[in-house]
Write a protein that holds these residues in place. Structure first.
Motif, short mmCIF file in Angstrom:
data_model
loop_
_atom_site.label_atom_id
_atom_site.label_comp_id
_atom_site.label_asym_id
_atom_site.label_seq_id
_atom_site.Cartn_x
_atom_site.Cartn_y
_atom_site.Cartn_z
N ASN A 198 0.86 -1.19 0.00
CA ASN A 198 0.00 0.00 0.00
C ASN A 198 0.89 1.24 0.00
N LEU A 199 1.20 1.71 -1.19
CA LEU A 199 2.15 2.82 -1.34
C LEU A 199 1.45 4.17 -1.25
N PRO A 200 2.16 5.20 -0.77
CA PRO A 200 1.58 6.55 -0.76
C PRO A 200 1.42 7.08 -2.18
N ALA A 201 0.56 8.06 -2.34
CA ALA A 201 0.36 8.67 -3.65
C ALA A 201 1.62 9.43 -4.07
N ARG A 202 1.88 9.42 -5.36
CA ARG A 202 3.04 10.13 -5.89
C ARG A 202 2.82 11.64 -5.81
N GLY A 203 3.86 12.39 -5.44
CA GLY A 203 3.77 13.84 -5.53
C GLY A 203 4.11 14.61 -4.28
N SER A 204 4.08 13.99 -3.10
CA SER A 204 4.28 14.76 -1.87
C SER A 204 5.69 15.34 -1.76
N VAL A 205 6.69 14.58 -2.17
CA VAL A 205 8.08 15.07 -2.11
C VAL A 205 8.29 16.18 -3.13
N ARG A 206 7.73 15.99 -4.31
CA ARG A 206 7.86 17.02 -5.35
C ARG A 206 7.21 18.33 -4.90
N GLU A 207 6.06 18.21 -4.27
CA GLU A 207 5.38 19.42 -3.78
C GLU A 207 6.19 20.08 -2.67
N LYS A 208 6.77 19.28 -1.79
CA LYS A 208 7.54 19.81 -0.66
C LYS A 208 8.73 20.64 -1.13
N TYR A 209 9.41 20.19 -2.20
CA TYR A 209 10.62 20.86 -2.66
C TYR A 209 10.41 21.69 -3.92
N GLY A 210 9.17 21.82 -4.36
CA GLY A 210 8.89 22.62 -5.54
C GLY A 210 9.43 22.02 -6.82
N ILE A 211 9.37 20.70 -6.93
CA ILE A 211 9.85 19.98 -8.11
C ILE A 211 8.65 19.61 -8.98
N SER A 212 8.73 19.91 -10.26
CA SER A 212 7.59 19.65 -11.15
C SER A 212 7.35 18.16 -11.32
N LYS A 213 6.13 17.82 -11.73
CA LYS A 213 5.77 16.41 -11.89
C LYS A 213 6.52 15.75 -13.04
N ASP A 214 7.03 16.55 -13.99
CA ASP A 214 7.74 16.00 -15.14
C ASP A 214 9.25 15.95 -14.94
N ALA A 215 9.76 16.56 -13.87
CA ALA A 215 11.20 16.55 -13.63
C ALA A 215 11.67 15.15 -13.27
N LYS A 216 12.93 14.86 -13.58
CA LYS A 216 13.53 13.58 -13.23
C LYS A 216 14.20 13.69 -11.85
N ILE A 217 13.90 12.73 -10.99
CA ILE A 217 14.53 12.69 -9.67
C ILE A 217 15.37 11.43 -9.56
N LEU A 218 16.66 11.62 -9.28
CA LEU A 218 17.55 10.52 -8.94
C LEU A 218 17.68 10.49 -7.43
N LEU A 219 17.66 9.30 -6.85
CA LEU A 219 17.62 9.18 -5.40
C LEU A 219 18.72 8.24 -4.91
N PHE A 220 19.40 8.67 -3.84
CA PHE A 220 20.33 7.79 -3.12
C PHE A 220 19.95 7.78 -1.66
N VAL A 221 19.93 6.59 -1.04
CA VAL A 221 19.66 6.45 0.39
C VAL A 221 20.79 5.63 1.00
N GLY A 222 21.48 6.21 1.97
CA GLY A 222 22.58 5.49 2.61
C GLY A 222 23.47 6.44 3.39
N ARG A 223 24.47 5.88 4.03
CA ARG A 223 25.42 6.71 4.78
C ARG A 223 26.15 7.67 3.84
N ILE A 224 26.35 8.90 4.29
CA ILE A 224 27.10 9.87 3.50
C ILE A 224 28.56 9.76 3.93
N HIS A 225 29.30 8.97 3.17
CA HIS A 225 30.66 8.59 3.53
C HIS A 225 31.48 8.48 2.25
#
Length: 384
Positions: A198-225
């Motif tokens: 049961n995934l959340p609806a798409r768009g909350s992160v884009r709205e939070k940071y003012g990123i358009s729905k058509d923009a490409k988002i690359l994501l990394f999750v992990g220690r910053i090392h």
């Protein structure tokens, strides 16, 4: 068989999610055993995050009894991944005979040595899951690892009932330690797919940071090392955004002393408005980021094996592009995206090749090959 007693030994465990995937994986595994009716205990340490210790010495979570042992130094455990648990040896001397099998996570540390020594003394069978920690890297801990191996850690692997590995490359690394092939079992990393249905609806992160729905988002999750080769990620994104101008890189994770360097680097490159740093967040909050991302991306230069975050991204329907050092078995077969050599041009081209999210294929890959509900049975077959 359900009256068998299982001891999970993992110096990072619930709720120390900031320490990475081992804590999450071993917790999910233990919880599944308990749900199936096995009696499951866990011994761990009091690590929690960079500055804080866990405030309980005992707890019961999802029918798993957990014992937390105070570390001699939280800084040693956090910065050097060197846990020194106080009182563990005494407890093991009196209680380890009560277990039918011990499952040891990670590899070279004092915590694991104490468990191995007591298993050996009392003839308790154990298996070891090193989670990619066997190979040597030319870092500050190289000689410490060599000394550990000479004294005991190589013998810990040799005398284990089985050693489990995540990928063929890890299989080969463990075999170099003169471990018999028949004692090495390939079992993929796992996630609890049920939690991602049961995934959340798409768009909350884009709205939070003012990123358009058509923009490409690359994501990394992990220690910053620096060992995560986050500089290479920045370089690759720098080239990527030249081709796709409406694009962003979001880096989520705890700072292991390298975030300021990266922030200065992206500023020098003139892309500071396109690279967002977010302090570590965990399930279920991180699902919003996975869902809104177009590609999960990591490019470690040293051997890490499969990343829990990459599997979580796939479970959320987001394709992954990772280097060979963080291999995800079967990914290319499912069009869930790709493994690439650690080379800047190759990585950038592979990122550009991802035209759209095939979310169904990503989820299917996780459901068929990485779901804890099926993988737990592979471990149980080794236990008993």
């Amino acid at each position: 068989m359900k009256n068998k007693r299982i001891l999970i030994a993992s110096w990072t465990f619930y709720p120390a999610w900031s320490y990475g995937g081992i804590a999450r994986v071993m917790y999910e595994l233990a919880a599944q055993y308990a749900k199936d009716g096995y009696e499951v205990d866990c011994i761990s340490t009091d690590v929690f995050d960079n500055t804080t210790r866990h405030d309980k010495s005992e707890d019961t979570v999802d029918w798993v009894k957990i014992y937390y042992f105070k570390n001699l130094s939280n800084r040693l455990a956090n910065k050097l991944k060197f846990p020194v648990p106080l009182g563990l040896k005494t407890r093991l001397k009196h209680n380890i005979k009560n277990y039918d099998i011990v499952h040891i996570a990670d590899f070279r540390n004092v915590f694991n040595y104490q468990i191995y020594a007591q298993c050996k003394k009392h003839a308790i069978p154990y298996i070891v899951s090193p989670f990619g920690c066997v190979p040597y890297e030319m870092d500050a801990k190289f000689f410490i690892k060599k000394i550990f191996d000479l004294l005991w850690s190589k013998n810990m692997l040799k005398q284990a009932k089985y050693v489990t590995v995540q990928t063929q490359s890890e299989f080969d690394e463990v075999h170099k330690f003169w471990i018999k092939k028949e004692n090495i079992k390939l079992i993929p990393l796992m996630v609890d797919y049920e939690k991602f249905k049961n995934l959340p609806a798409r768009g909350s992160v884009r709205e939070k940071y003012g990123i358009s729905k058509d923009a490409k988002i690359l994501l990394f999750v992990g220690r910053i090392h620096k060992y995560k080769a986050t500089d290479m990620m920045i370089d690759c994104f720098f080239d990527y955004q030249k081709k796709i101008s409406d694009s962003y890189l979001i880096i989520i994770g705890r700072d292991d002393g390298y975030e300021n360097h990266l922030k200065q680097y992206v500023k020098e490159l003139g892309i500071e408005k396109k690279v967002l740093f977010v302090w570590a967040i965990y399930y279920p909050e991180n699902m919003n980021y996975y869902v809104d991302a177009d590609i999960y991306f990591m490019a470690p230069s040293h051997r890490e094996e499969t990343s829990t975050a990459s599997l979580e991204a796939l479970a959320c329907g987001t394709p992954s592009v990772v280097t060979e050092q963080a291999d995800i078995p079967f990914i290319s077969e499912y069009n869930a995206w790709s493994i690439v050599k650690f080379a800047r041009e190759d990585i950038v081209q592979r990122l550009l090749d991802v035209q759209k999210k095939d979310s169904d294929s990503c989820k299917q890959l996780i459901q068929e090959h990485f779901d804890v509900k099926s993988i737990k049975n592979n471990f149980l077959e080794l236990y008993f």
